[in-house]
Motif scaffolding. Sequence first.
Motif, PDB file in Angstrom:
ATOM      1  N   ARG A 192       0.822  -1.226   0.000  1.00  0.00           N
ATOM      2  CA  ARG A 192       0.000   0.000   0.000  1.00  0.00           C
ATOM      3  C   ARG A 192       0.847   1.264   0.000  1.00  0.00           C
ATOM      4  NH1 ARG A 192      -4.342  -2.146   3.478  1.00  0.00           N
ATOM      5  NH2 ARG A 192      -3.209  -1.351   5.275  1.00  0.00           N
ATOM      6  N   ARG A 193       2.101   1.145   0.427  1.00  0.00           N
ATOM      7  CA  ARG A 193       2.983   2.322   0.477  1.00  0.00           C
ATOM      8  C   ARG A 193       3.449   2.748  -0.910  1.00  0.00           C
ATOM      9  NH1 ARG A 193       7.627   0.337   3.888  1.00  0.00           N
ATOM     10  NH2 ARG A 193       8.503   2.321   3.212  1.00  0.00           N
ATOM     11  N   TYR A 194       3.239   1.894  -1.904  1.00  0.00           N
ATOM     12  CA  TYR A 194       3.780   2.171  -3.240  1.00  0.00           C
ATOM     13  C   TYR A 194       2.658   2.200  -4.275  1.00  0.00           C
ATOM     14  CZ  TYR A 194       8.049   0.893  -0.800  1.00  0.00           C
ATOM     15  OH  TYR A 194       9.074   0.831   0.101  1.00  0.00           O
ATOM     16  N   LYS A 195       2.800   3.119  -5.213  1.00  0.00           N
ATOM     17  CA  LYS A 195       1.771   3.292  -6.236  1.00  0.00           C
ATOM     18  C   LYS A 195       1.861   2.193  -7.290  1.00  0.00           C
ATOM     19  CE  LYS A 195       0.154   6.900  -9.430  1.00  0.00           C
ATOM     20  NZ  LYS A 195       0.518   8.184 -10.041  1.00  0.00           N
ATOM     21  N   TRP A 196       3.082   1.715  -7.560  1.00  0.00           N
ATOM     22  CA  TRP A 196       3.306   0.789  -8.673  1.00  0.00           C
ATOM     23  C   TRP A 196       3.951  -0.506  -8.187  1.00  0.00           C
ATOM     24  CZ3 TRP A 196       1.155   2.966 -12.847  1.00  0.00           C
ATOM     25  CH2 TRP A 196       1.148   4.356 -12.952  1.00  0.00           C
ATOM     26  N   ASN A 197       3.839  -1.554  -9.015  1.00  0.00           N
ATOM     27  CA  ASN A 197       4.543  -2.801  -8.678  1.00  0.00           C
ATOM     28  C   ASN A 197       5.898  -2.902  -9.390  1.00  0.00           C
ATOM     29  OD1 ASN A 197       3.738  -3.392 -11.257  1.00  0.00           O
ATOM     30  ND2 ASN A 197       2.512  -5.191 -10.742  1.00  0.00           N
ATOM     31  N   THR A 198       6.348  -1.780  -9.968  1.00  0.00           N
ATOM     32  CA  THR A 198       7.743  -1.654 -10.416  1.00  0.00           C
ATOM     33  C   THR A 198       8.245  -0.289  -9.940  1.00  0.00           C
ATOM     34  OG1 THR A 198       7.173  -0.600 -12.523  1.00  0.00           O
ATOM     35  CG2 THR A 198       7.369  -3.006 -12.533  1.00  0.00           C
ATOM     36  N   ASP A 199       9.552  -0.131  -9.863  1.00  0.00           N
ATOM     37  CA  ASP A 199      10.121   1.175  -9.515  1.00  0.00           C
ATOM     38  C   ASP A 199      10.258   1.997 -10.781  1.00  0.00           C
ATOM     39  OD1 ASP A 199      10.353   1.028  -6.790  1.00  0.00           O
ATOM     40  OD2 ASP A 199      12.339   0.107  -6.842  1.00  0.00           O
ATOM     41  N   LYS A 200       9.583   3.123 -10.824  1.00  0.00           N
ATOM     42  CA  LYS A 200       9.601   3.948 -12.034  1.00  0.00           C
ATOM     43  C   LYS A 200      10.604   5.086 -11.937  1.00  0.00           C
ATOM     44  CE  LYS A 200       5.137   2.488 -13.557  1.00  0.00           C
ATOM     45  NZ  LYS A 200       5.459   1.554 -14.614  1.00  0.00           N
ATOM     46  N   GLN A 201      11.318   5.184 -10.801  1.00  0.00           N
ATOM     47  CA  GLN A 201      12.200   6.335 -10.668  1.00  0.00           C
ATOM     48  C   GLN A 201      13.462   6.183 -11.512  1.00  0.00           C
ATOM     49  OE1 GLN A 201      11.652   4.440  -7.851  1.00  0.00           O
ATOM     50  NE2 GLN A 201      13.567   4.096  -6.789  1.00  0.00           N
ATOM     51  N   VAL A 202      13.878   7.321 -12.044  1.00  0.00           N
ATOM     52  CA  VAL A 202      15.149   7.426 -12.774  1.00  0.00           C
ATOM     53  C   VAL A 202      16.021   8.374 -11.957  1.00  0.00           C
ATOM     54  CG1 VAL A 202      16.273   8.147 -14.919  1.00  0.00           C
ATOM     55  CG2 VAL A 202      13.969   7.140 -14.990  1.00  0.00           C
ATOM     56  N   LEU A 203      17.219   7.928 -11.601  1.00  0.00           N
ATOM     57  CA  LEU A 203      18.167   8.805 -10.913  1.00  0.00           C
ATOM     58  C   LEU A 203      19.273   9.162 -11.891  1.00  0.00           C
ATOM     59  CD1 LEU A 203      19.225  10.134  -8.236  1.00  0.00           C
ATOM     60  CD2 LEU A 203      20.664   8.111  -7.999  1.00  0.00           C
ATOM     61  N   VAL A 204      19.593  10.448 -11.954  1.00  0.00           N
ATOM     62  CA  VAL A 204      20.657  10.912 -12.838  1.00  0.00           C
ATOM     63  C   VAL A 204      21.721  11.632 -12.021  1.00  0.00           C
ATOM     64  CG1 VAL A 204      21.169  12.698 -14.567  1.00  0.00           C
ATOM     65  CG2 VAL A 204      19.362  11.032 -14.995  1.00  0.00           C
ATOM     66  N   LEU A 205      22.983  11.299 -12.272  1.00  0.00           N
ATOM     67  CA  LEU A 205      24.110  12.083 -11.772  1.00  0.00           C
ATOM     68  C   LEU A 205      24.720  12.810 -12.959  1.00  0.00           C
ATOM     69  CD1 LEU A 205      26.087   9.831  -9.233  1.00  0.00           C
ATOM     70  CD2 LEU A 205      24.263  11.477  -8.791  1.00  0.00           C
ATOM     71  N   LYS A 206      24.840  14.117 -12.814  1.00  0.00           N
ATOM     72  CA  LYS A 206      25.399  14.962 -13.872  1.00  0.00           C
ATOM     73  C   LYS A 206      26.805  15.389 -13.464  1.00  0.00           C
ATOM     74  CE  LYS A 206      24.487  19.497 -16.027  1.00  0.00           C
ATOM     75  NZ  LYS A 206      23.429  20.519 -16.221  1.00  0.00           N
TER      76      LYS A 206
END
Length: 705
Positions: A192-206
């Motif tokens: 219930r704490r998560y909206k999706w059943n996969t992680d949709k976040q993208v992390l970028v280091l510039k």
Amino acid sequence: MKMSRNEFKSVVLSDPETPPPQHTPYLIGVGRADCTGPPADVPMMGYANPQQTAAGIHTRLYSRAFIVDDGKRRVVFVTADIGMVSQRLRLEVLQALQVKYGDLYRQDNVVLSGTHTHCGLGGYFQYTLFMITGGYMKAAIEPLVNGIVKSIDIAHNNMKPGRVYRNRGELDDSSLNRSPHSYLNNPEEERRRYKWNTDKQVLVLKFTDQDGDGIGMISWFAVHAVSMNYTNRMVSSDNMGYASYLLEQDKNPGGLPGQGSFVAGFSSSNLGDVTPNTRGPYCVNTGLPCDYLNSSCPIGGTTMCLASGPGEDMFESTRIIGHNVYLKAKELYANAVEEVTGFIHHAHQWVNMTDVTVQINETHTASTCKPALGHSFAAGTTDGGGGLNFTQGAVEGDPFWDGIRDALLGPPSNQTKECHHPKPILFSTGEMNWPLPWHPQIVDVQMITIGSVAVVAVPGEMTTMSGRRLREAIKGELESEGTLKDMEVVIAGLSNVYTHYITTYEEYQVQRYEGASTIYGPHTLSAYLQKYRGLARAIAQDRVSELPAGPQPPFFTENLFNFVPLALFDRKPENMSFGDVLEQVYPVYRQGDVVTVTFVAGNPRNSGDIRDKTFVTVEIFDNRTETWEVVHNDASWETRFHWLKGSNRESNATVEWQIPPTASAGSYRIKHFGHYKELKGLQPVITPYEGSSDVFAVTASFYYE
């Protein structure tokens, strides 16, 4: 650091998007190097399909290295276009770095991660299970070792003061959970704490230089690099490689692929149950949905249940998913203004994963197990099913297959059976040691931190929920002392040594492919949580030097085997030469057409080390200088180099060029380069050859005015 008012003004005004630096800069270096191996005869690594041997090049494979130094400590992060980093590959790279740099680059400050393309080459493993399809091949591992080391060399040699910025966002429509039934077995309050059943976040280091000009980028997104399916036999970097290709073409305009100083790494993350094949699984023979629980079809079983991507074919699906990932990373890169500052840390231990005691609750402990694979491992996944009558979700053995296994390999011990329960064991790999151990026992756990960013090097494929639990646990430990704040924790998957999958305890009970492939038993994730928390705590307390190094992994020198025979001597048709054209081009093409030409060819393996070379060029005639200029090579997305092994040791090379809509009108030719092996006297002699198509015109229209 003092600076004059004018200097300060110039820093502020140089780039309005980048806030004025407030901190001592890091030393930063980036590097990229070709690590493509022999694109013929060698089994590919990923789908475990013995029929999938290399026969050409779709795109080249690169290693991308990033070095950051805070003046006290230094870390290296490498993401390479390969299925996974094996223990053998890591050990050989570390040996080469030791020879070159002494103690500067070591197991504790170098992270090696694979993008998880399933269309790279195998042959770089030292454990029997991974050698079954082809063995250990010097010709396959050397380009990887040399390419990875060269990328680190380049980064090492161009280190300069610079800055790091971080940004994160979400990417939709590019990933799907391929084992939702397992995911649903996780506690409801957790889900219930998560909206999706996969992680949709993208992390970028510039990464920028001191003037704010970009020099490189790393992006992490959790999705399998399986847009190219197991029918493909061309070496390919798949969707993640295409994202790198696009961003590097953007930032290094006018250059060929693999050229230019800007380096864009797209790294794997907790992708264990995540597929890019977003249309989901269907029975390819009926068009109906597969059985939800065991991903099989009424007729044809698991082999007929396949998920497909958003495109009309695998090339288009690769393009669409890769383009989506590229666009999101490009946007996050352009808008990254949150500067990463602070000290660098690195922590590493070797762990015997077959015997870790974990505290389940206040009164009970449990243990990890000797490695074993369950029946559902043989079922494969909806991205590529097994060829036998195994299905996912098997919690009972099969007397037929168990009988064959017992006769050939011996039955699993009662202790291993009990330890892995409810997994019905197909291969008790931890009890199989001939001719070499079938699976690793000693595993790397490692973490590096650059200021407020922690990169966790995970030796396998964590599922979505496993990754969430790990990130949360590490963040809590890192911030527990109050010195580290607002930590961004990211998982770099397929790192350092390959140990298959890491599911949650609850997902393991369902025994789909991922659970069956969680080789150290139901408490694998708990053991990793314990070990990585220990690393994080040591970093938070600045007591990394007190961590025990752990037992060193083996480096086998005997009993390594290789099933792939040497390339034979090449033959050619009567009255023809290598490089002669068998099927010629048409005289005129339009943008959007496909040009095809076929040459008499030698076996590409006879070309030896092919790094930084090409089998193909597409060239345009420059009327001003009256010279031919290369516009594409075999690393280009627009070209495909197919090698066809014919009968009687004769072979052909067919080159396709998909003419892009942006192609200039003009006169073109396609060239093919290779080597053939012949017997002269009693000595094998390898000779280079080249061939060229006729000149053809590319025009916007067939109608001349």
